[in-house]
Design a protein around this motif. Structure first.
Motif, PDB file in Angstrom:
ATOM      1  N   LEU A 527       0.826  -1.198   0.000  1.00 17.03           N
ATOM      2  CA  LEU A 527       0.000   0.000   0.000  1.00 17.03           C
ATOM      3  C   LEU A 527       0.863   1.253   0.000  1.00 17.03           C
ATOM      4  O   LEU A 527       1.806   1.383   0.783  1.00 17.03           O
ATOM      5  CB  LEU A 527      -0.912  -0.003   1.227  1.00 17.03           C
ATOM      6  N   ALA A 528       0.546   2.166  -0.912  1.00 14.61           N
ATOM      7  CA  ALA A 528       1.220   3.472  -1.003  1.00 14.61           C
ATOM      8  C   ALA A 528       0.143   4.453  -1.451  1.00 14.61           C
ATOM      9  O   ALA A 528      -0.944   4.486  -0.872  1.00 14.61           O
ATOM     10  CB  ALA A 528       2.398   3.400  -1.964  1.00 14.61           C
ATOM     11  N   PHE A 568       4.595   8.584   3.022  1.00 13.41           N
ATOM     12  CA  PHE A 568       4.020   7.264   2.764  1.00 13.41           C
ATOM     13  C   PHE A 568       2.831   6.991   3.683  1.00 13.41           C
ATOM     14  O   PHE A 568       1.796   6.470   3.254  1.00 13.41           O
ATOM     15  CB  PHE A 568       5.074   6.172   2.959  1.00 13.41           C
ATOM     16  N   VAL A 569       2.969   7.325   4.952  1.00 11.08           N
ATOM     17  CA  VAL A 569       1.907   7.068   5.927  1.00 11.08           C
ATOM     18  C   VAL A 569       0.626   7.797   5.532  1.00 11.08           C
ATOM     19  O   VAL A 569      -0.482   7.243   5.613  1.00 11.08           O
ATOM     20  CB  VAL A 569       2.362   7.481   7.341  1.00 11.08           C
ATOM     21  N   ILE A 570       0.754   9.052   5.081  1.00  8.33           N
ATOM     22  CA  ILE A 570      -0.406   9.843   4.662  1.00  8.33           C
ATOM     23  C   ILE A 570      -1.079   9.207   3.445  1.00  8.33           C
ATOM     24  O   ILE A 570      -2.303   9.035   3.408  1.00  8.33           O
ATOM     25  CB  ILE A 570       0.024  11.289   4.345  1.00  8.33           C
ATOM     26  N   SER A 573      -2.963   6.084   4.307  1.00 11.61           N
ATOM     27  CA  SER A 573      -4.206   6.377   5.018  1.00 11.61           C
ATOM     28  C   SER A 573      -5.336   6.705   4.047  1.00 11.61           C
ATOM     29  O   SER A 573      -6.450   6.168   4.163  1.00 11.61           O
ATOM     30  CB  SER A 573      -3.980   7.535   5.992  1.00 11.61           C
ATOM     31  N   PHE A 574      -5.070   7.559   3.072  1.00  9.54           N
ATOM     32  CA  PHE A 574      -6.110   7.943   2.124  1.00  9.54           C
ATOM     33  C   PHE A 574      -6.449   6.803   1.168  1.00  9.54           C
ATOM     34  O   PHE A 574      -7.583   6.684   0.695  1.00  9.54           O
ATOM     35  CB  PHE A 574      -5.693   9.190   1.364  1.00  9.54           C
ATOM     36  N   CYS A 575      -5.471   5.958   0.876  1.00 10.59           N
ATOM     37  CA  CYS A 575      -5.729   4.809   0.017  1.00 10.59           C
ATOM     38  C   CYS A 575      -6.651   3.814   0.735  1.00 10.59           C
ATOM     39  O   CYS A 575      -7.550   3.222   0.119  1.00 10.59           O
ATOM     40  CB  CYS A 575      -4.409   4.136  -0.367  1.00 10.59           C
ATOM     41  N   ARG A 576      -6.471   3.635   2.042  1.00 11.34           N
ATOM     42  CA  ARG A 576      -7.378   2.779   2.802  1.00 11.34           C
ATOM     43  C   ARG A 576      -8.813   3.324   2.742  1.00 11.34           C
ATOM     44  O   ARG A 576      -9.778   2.567   2.628  1.00 11.34           O
ATOM     45  CB  ARG A 576      -6.933   2.699   4.266  1.00 11.34           C
ATOM     46  N   PHE A 593     -11.517  11.435  -5.530  1.00 11.23           N
ATOM     47  CA  PHE A 593     -11.631  11.490  -4.069  1.00 11.23           C
ATOM     48  C   PHE A 593     -10.247  11.402  -3.423  1.00 11.23           C
ATOM     49  O   PHE A 593      -9.926  12.176  -2.510  1.00 11.23           O
ATOM     50  CB  PHE A 593     -12.514  10.344  -3.572  1.00 11.23           C
ATOM     51  N   TYR A 594      -9.429  10.483  -3.892  1.00 14.97           N
ATOM     52  CA  TYR A 594      -8.095  10.294  -3.310  1.00 14.97           C
ATOM     53  C   TYR A 594      -7.260  11.563  -3.428  1.00 14.97           C
ATOM     54  O   TYR A 594      -6.668  12.022  -2.435  1.00 14.97           O
ATOM     55  CB  TYR A 594      -7.384   9.132  -4.010  1.00 14.97           C
TER      56      TYR A 594
END
Length: 727
Positions: A527-528, A568-570, A573-576, A593-594
């Protein structure tokens, strides 16, 4: 009494009668500056700029230097002083003072003469150079010189300053290119320059090429429908055209066909194709060369090997043309393009004036670097509104640029969506994208090994090596810890394994995401960002001929393999959130939206490099404000300069690399360029670790790996002898 003759340039082995006088050189440069800037500058300003740029060469010490005396003479500040004495717009003083050393900072009035700022340098004592008044016929500058390139009426003070600063860069570009060209012609004779193409003929060639494609499958018919939709807008005028097309839908050819049609219709001089990844630039350039002919394309990027051009005359011509982009079709990188706008050195800005009158195609437009988002969009706005350019933003993952251009102060730009009808997009969904959640590296390796062929893309080189160690059977590895030469070899081997239907797995960092034409049955992506996931999914069932293919997004259970950077963390989060909200994460709605979430959250950082940061209240003339060009240029570096190159010498490449090392050590720039394919970039602490281990050798300042045990052709650099892990 006979008046002395003042010279600008000598000719080795020739007497003074054949030297070039300052008067002749200055008048030649003035004519070229006027020619280059005719569309945006008054004749008086352009001519005076060229006439005064070398006024300091009238100093007695400079003339003595030309006659062989070993003297250090600063000649560029004298003309700037004279310019300011005339009470002319101080932009000219920046250009003249910096035409060798680069556009300077304005500095402060308290700066001493030792400071490299404009306000510091103009305090330096100069020998008498007033003979320039007798020889150079200056014209009074009364009108604002920027024509329509700076909008004074109805614009904010901030916008006026930005456009004025940009215009100054343009004039600096014209001056430095004119100076180089006239000096080159006098000292070396007229050289073959320029790579020019007939855009009408190129239109015919690309139309013929596209007409050969069959439309005998749903994917091919959808591809043709999208291309036709884009081309149906070729007569419509806009500043920015948006091409949103899914991966595999023919974006490269469609965008070039559209750019050519717009270039013909709006009488453009150049098409500039700008790509973020060096990994795909050669591939796209080859597509264009195969259609239009190799002699019509200028490639300008760090991986281009001029020595690969067999014809010596053409090789020299390409090198010269890359200096100032005097070419019809240019294929380059984000780094080259934007640092040619916001740099301050003459070698960077020399090409800027040839960006005017262009159609500029930005491939993967969503890849504008986050920190430099504001100035990148600002440059596009100014180029399209003031310098007769049109821009094409192209990507498979399109943000809502209509909204975000307004947010970043570019609301006056007219943008046009060339693919409003997106009903055919699902046809290009050749695999289902699902989330696996968290998985251990062992479990992931096991899942990947079950497929006939699979691809695992991870966020770090450390994770890539960990997975590679765990994979059974035939396997391949790719990362930037490997040389370009070894990465190319691995990709060729992977292609061969795919053709032969071998059972294998490839594990890679993100360098595989875009443009590498490989087709896997099963794909895993750590995930990225959503754009990273969709790019990687484009490697799954790429030809659309298989059934039930899947791309899985995953996260590592092991904490030491998870990305630590805030960026990466941000994005994760939005990808989830996208997976939680949308069944089809590849839909245009999910993508919008992303990016809306990402851009809103990172808005402050995206505005942090706004060029207004270079404004200064200090002034050295009538304008009343100044710019810190050098300081901004130092900060505007799209590539992290906190790395060091290390040439990798192996048993396989030793015979090729060692002679290049020796040539590079003695200043051979061709050798330096050729060594790039055998080099990697390391962080200082990584470099230090290898140095302490005694693995790094030095060839007159060129560092190379002298111990082969610290490099594996399978996985790249090793930081401990025969140790494959990175800690």
């Amino acid at each position: 009494m006979e008046r002395p003759v003042y010279y600008a340039h000598t000719l080795e082995g020739e007497n003074e009668e054949k030297w070039q006088t300052i008067k002749v050189h200055s008048e030649n440069v003035a004519k070229l500056v006027k020619k280059f800037s005719a569309a945006w500058c008054t004749n008086e300003y352009a001519e005076d700029l060229g006439l005064l740029h070398d006024a300091g060469k009238y100093q007695a010490d400079f003339q003595r230097r030309l006659h062989g005396e070993k003297l250090s003479v600063e000649h560029s500040i004298a003309g700037a002083k004279r310019w300011l004495e005339m009470k002319w717009p101080e932009s000219g003083a920046y250009c003249i003072a910096g035409h060798h050393s680069g556009l300077p900072d304005v500095g402060n009035r308290t700066d001493s003469e030792d400071e490299p700022t404009l306000l510091g340098r103009i305090k330096r004592e100069q020998q008498d150079f007033t003979t320039c008044k007798d020889e150079l016929a200056l014209t009074e500058i009364n009108a604002f010189p920027a024509k329509d390139a700076v909008c004074v009426n109805g614009s904010s003070a901030e916008d006026i300053k930005k456009e004025y600063a940009f215009w100054t860069r343009m004039m600096f570009s014209c001056l430095t290119d004119a100076d180089y060209l006239d000096t080159e012609e006098f000292c070396s004779g007229r050289k073959e320059r320029g790579i020019h193409a007939d855009f009408m003929a190129c239109c015919d060639l690309i139309n013929q090429h596209i007409s050969q494609f069959q439309t005998d499958t749903p994917v091919k018919r959808a591809r043709e429908a999208l291309r036709s939709q884009v081309m149906s807008h070729a007569d419509e005028k806009a500043d920015i055209y948006l091409i949103h097309m899914p991966t595999g839908s023919g974006k490269t050819l469609t965008s070039m066909q559209f750019a050519l049609e717009r270039a013909v219709r709006s009488h453009k001089k150049h098409i500039i194709y700008v790509i973020p990844y060096t990994s795909i630039i050669e591939q796209n350039a080859k597509v264009f060369k195969d259609i239009f002919g190799a002699e019509t394309i200028l490639e300008h990027h760090c991986n281009f090997d001029y020595e690969s051009v067999k014809d010596a005359d053409m090789r020299k011509r390409l090198k010269r043309t890359a200096e100032n982009w005097d070419a019809s079709i240019i294929v380059t990188t984000n780094v080259q393009f934007f640092e040619s706008v916001y740099g301050n050195r003459s070698s960077e800005l020399r090409k800027l004036h040839n960006i005017a009158d262009s159609v500029i195609v930005f491939d993967e437009a969503h890849m504008f670097p986050s920190l430099f988002f504001q100035p990148c969009l600002e440059a596009v706005r100014i180029l399209t509104q003031r310098y007769h350019c049109e821009a094409v933003f192209m990507t498979a993952t399109m943000p809502d640029f209509h909204t975000w251009m307004r947010e970043f102060g570019c609301g006056g730009v007219k943008s046009l969506d060339l693919t409003e009808d997106k009903s055919s997009f699902p046809i290009f969904d050749r695999c289902k994208i699902e989330s696996l959640g968290r998985r251990s590296s062992e479990k992931l390796a096991g899942l990947a090994a079950e497929a006939e062929n699979s691809l695992i893309v991870v966020n770090s080189r450390k994770a890539a090596r960990r997975i590679y160690q765990l994979l059974p059977g035939k396997k391949y590895h790719l990362s930037t810890y490997m040389t370009h030469d070894d990465r190319s070899r691995v990709i060729a081997e992977v292609r061969n394994s795919l053709v032969n239907r071998e059972h294998f797995c490839l594990v890679s960092t993100s360098l595989i995401e875009a443009g590498v034409d490989l087709d896997f049955d099963l794909v895993f992506r750590e995930l990225a960002g959503l754009d990273n996931l969709l790019q990687t999914a484009g490697r799954c069932n790429r030809e659309g001929k298989k059934r039930d293919c899947k791309t899985y997004a995953f996260e590592f259970e092991e904490e030491d393999l998870r990305p630590q950077s805030n960026e990466f963390v941000i994005k994760q989060s939005f990808c989830r959130e996208v997976f939680q909200r949308y069944d089809d994460v590849a839909s245009p709605e999910a993508v919008e939206f992303y990016f809306n979430r990402l851009y809103a959250y990172t808005l402050d950082s995206r505005k942090s490099m706004d060029f207004k940061a270079a404004f200064s209240p200090a002034s050295c003339g009538i304008d009343g404000f100044g710019f810190n060009y050098a300081r901004y240029a130092r900060d505007f570096r799209l590539i992290d300069e906190n790395t060091q190159p290390l040439v990798i010498v192996t048993e396989e490449n030793r015979e090729t690399v060692m002679p290049l090392l020796k040539a590079a050590a003695y200043g051979g720039m061709a050798a330096v360029r050729r060594l790039q394919k055998y080099s990697i970039s390391l962080r200082p602490y990584e470099f230090e670790k290898l140095t302490k281990a005694g693995a790094v050798c030095d060839e007159k300042g060129v560092r190379y790996l002298g111990c082969e045990r610290y490099y594996s052709r399978e996985t790249g650099i090793l930081f401990e002898n025969n140790e494959a892990n990175i800690w």
